[in-house]
Design a protein around this motif. Structure first.
Motif, PDB file in Angstrom:
ATOM      1  N   ARG A   1       0.830  -1.203   0.000  1.00 53.12           N
ATOM      2  CA  ARG A   1       0.000   0.000   0.000  1.00 53.12           C
ATOM      3  C   ARG A   1       0.868   1.259   0.000  1.00 53.12           C
ATOM      4  O   ARG A   1       1.977   1.267   0.530  1.00 53.12           O
ATOM      5  N   CYS A   2       0.338   2.313  -0.582  1.00 54.00           N
ATOM      6  CA  CYS A   2       1.037   3.602  -0.666  1.00 54.00           C
ATOM      7  C   CYS A   2       0.902   4.339   0.661  1.00 54.00           C
ATOM      8  O   CYS A   2      -0.192   4.431   1.229  1.00 54.00           O
ATOM      9  N   GLY A   3       2.009   4.876   1.154  1.00 49.25           N
ATOM     10  CA  GLY A   3       1.989   5.596   2.412  1.00 49.25           C
ATOM     11  C   GLY A   3       1.371   6.974   2.322  1.00 49.25           C
ATOM     12  O   GLY A   3       1.137   7.619   3.348  1.00 49.25           O
ATOM     13  N   LEU A   4       1.071   7.451   1.096  1.00 47.39           N
ATOM     14  CA  LEU A   4       0.474   8.771   0.938  1.00 47.39           C
ATOM     15  C   LEU A   4      -1.042   8.704   0.798  1.00 47.39           C
ATOM     16  O   LEU A   4      -1.763   9.433   1.467  1.00 47.39           O
ATOM     17  N   CYS A   5      -1.529   7.832  -0.083  1.00 47.95           N
ATOM     18  CA  CYS A   5      -2.976   7.738  -0.285  1.00 47.95           C
ATOM     19  C   CYS A   5      -3.603   6.582   0.481  1.00 47.95           C
ATOM     20  O   CYS A   5      -4.829   6.474   0.554  1.00 47.95           O
ATOM     21  N   CYS A   6      -2.763   5.683   1.037  1.00 44.02           N
ATOM     22  CA  CYS A   6      -3.195   4.514   1.808  1.00 44.02           C
ATOM     23  C   CYS A   6      -3.967   3.500   0.961  1.00 44.02           C
ATOM     24  O   CYS A   6      -4.613   2.598   1.505  1.00 44.02           O
ATOM     25  N   GLY A   7      -3.921   3.644  -0.353  1.00 46.60           N
ATOM     26  CA  GLY A   7      -4.514   2.648  -1.236  1.00 46.60           C
ATOM     27  C   GLY A   7      -3.451   1.684  -1.741  1.00 46.60           C
ATOM     28  O   GLY A   7      -2.249   1.858  -1.476  1.00 46.60           O
ATOM     29  N   PHE A   8      -3.881   0.649  -2.470  1.00 49.50           N
ATOM     30  CA  PHE A   8      -2.907  -0.277  -3.049  1.00 49.50           C
ATOM     31  C   PHE A   8      -2.068   0.449  -4.098  1.00 49.50           C
ATOM     32  O   PHE A   8      -2.548   1.360  -4.784  1.00 49.50           O
ATOM     33  N   LEU A   9      -0.801   0.055  -4.194  1.00 43.01           N
ATOM     34  CA  LEU A   9       0.136   0.729  -5.092  1.00 43.01           C
ATOM     35  C   LEU A   9      -0.336   0.646  -6.541  1.00 43.01           C
ATOM     36  O   LEU A   9      -0.687  -0.429  -7.034  1.00 43.01           O
ATOM     37  N   ILE A  10      -0.336   1.783  -7.213  1.00 39.61           N
ATOM     38  CA  ILE A  10      -0.624   1.875  -8.638  1.00 39.61           C
ATOM     39  C   ILE A  10       0.549   2.595  -9.292  1.00 39.61           C
ATOM     40  O   ILE A  10       0.928   3.691  -8.872  1.00 39.61           O
ATOM     41  N   ASP A  11       1.140   1.987 -10.322  1.00 41.37           N
ATOM     42  CA  ASP A  11       2.367   2.513 -10.933  1.00 41.37           C
ATOM     43  C   ASP A  11       3.432   2.697  -9.850  1.00 41.37           C
ATOM     44  O   ASP A  11       3.963   3.800  -9.651  1.00 41.37           O
ATOM     45  N   ALA A  12       3.725   1.618  -9.138  1.00 35.72           N
ATOM     46  CA  ALA A  12       4.667   1.667  -8.014  1.00 35.72           C
ATOM     47  C   ALA A  12       5.964   2.359  -8.420  1.00 35.72           C
ATOM     48  O   ALA A  12       6.582   2.002  -9.422  1.00 35.72           O
TER      49      ALA A  12
END
Length: 270
Positions: A50-61
């Motif tokens: 998960r992304c630490g900024l949006c808290c969603g699953f990583l997209i275009d990690a």
């Protein structure tokens, strides 16, 4: 050696991941599966996918090369508009252009798509709808990528990840713009959000002043005085000339430091 297998059942904690530690055990497959396979909640892997900024699953990690923390590409690019440090550990990513030190992490993105069912399909569908609703042609890159051996073959051929952004050679001077304050009577201005910039050495102090005026939304009633070291700079001086004339005293960690203040024209001329 561990082998992760995604389960499709939903429990109280979402999707589960099966983990088998005896993939190469000489015992029979039935005995091995019944004895050692364990199901783990997907939430246990959230810190890694998960992304630490949006808290969603990583997209275009996208990974920061200085500290290896990973975020969605759109999230980290937007974040770097106002900061040059990692949002997780605060390490300095780049003095002026942090976007130059991020890399796409395709391998991690493939893992995320495999662990989270329908995430890739949902993301592609949203992107397609975005273009169609605006009457735009859907790019060829917005499509379900090939899976299986084709993906693995492509990954083996790829060398080190290429940078998301590259530094144009003509941008050869890194600036630190230090705001020292405004004269009494000047108050209606915005803070300068981007203190670190990279520009051409042929740019003049006049260009720097215009940049400051635009970003701070200054009125014509105030004047911008730019100082380097102990020298009040003239508008026609180029940054190369300033750097050469002032020398190393004007540099701080490789940055040309320019101090600027806001004054009233009537008093600055006296």
């Amino acid at each position: 050696m561990s082998n992760f297998v995604l389960g499709t059942g939903r429990g109280d904690q979402g999707f589960v991941v099966g983990m088998s530690s005896n993939q190469f055990d000489p015992r029979s497959h039935e005995e091995s599966a019944s004895d050692s396979e364990e199901e783990l909640p997907l939430s246990q892997f959230f810190p890694y996918i998960r992304c630490g900024l949006c808290c969603g699953f990583l997209i275009d990690a996208t990974t920061i090369t200085e500290c290896l923390h990973t975020f969605c590409k759109s999230c980290i690019v937007k974040y770097f508009f106002s900061s040059n440090r990692c949002p997780t550990c605060s390490v300095l990513v780049h003095q002026t252009q942090p976007l130059y030190n991020i890399r796409p992490d395709r391998q991690l993105q493939d893992i995320v798509y495999k662990m989270v069912p329908f995430l890739e399909e949902s993301e592609n569908e949203q992107m397609c709808n975005f273009y169609r609703e605006r009457g735009l042609e859907v790019p060829k890159t917005v499509a379900v990528p090939p899976s299986g051996p084709a993906v693995l073959k492509r990954q083996r051929k790829e060398s080190l990840p290429q940078p998301v952004f590259t530094v144009p050679p003509e941008l050869d001077v890194s600036l630190l713009l230090d705001f020292v304050g405004a004269e009494k009577g000047i108050s209606n201005y915005k803070p300068l959000e981007r203190r670190y910039i990279r520009v051409s050495g042929d740019a003049t102090i006049r260009h720097v002043e215009l940049f400051i005026r635009r970003k701070m939304e200054l009125s014509s009633a105030c004047q911008v005085d730019v100082v380097c070291g102990d020298h009040l700079l003239d508008h026609c001086q180029s940054l190369k000339d300033v750097q050469n004339s002032v020398g190393q005293d004007a540099l701080e960690d490789g940055l040309l430091v320019l101090h600027f203040g806001l004054v009233l024209p009537s008093q600055s001329s006296t």
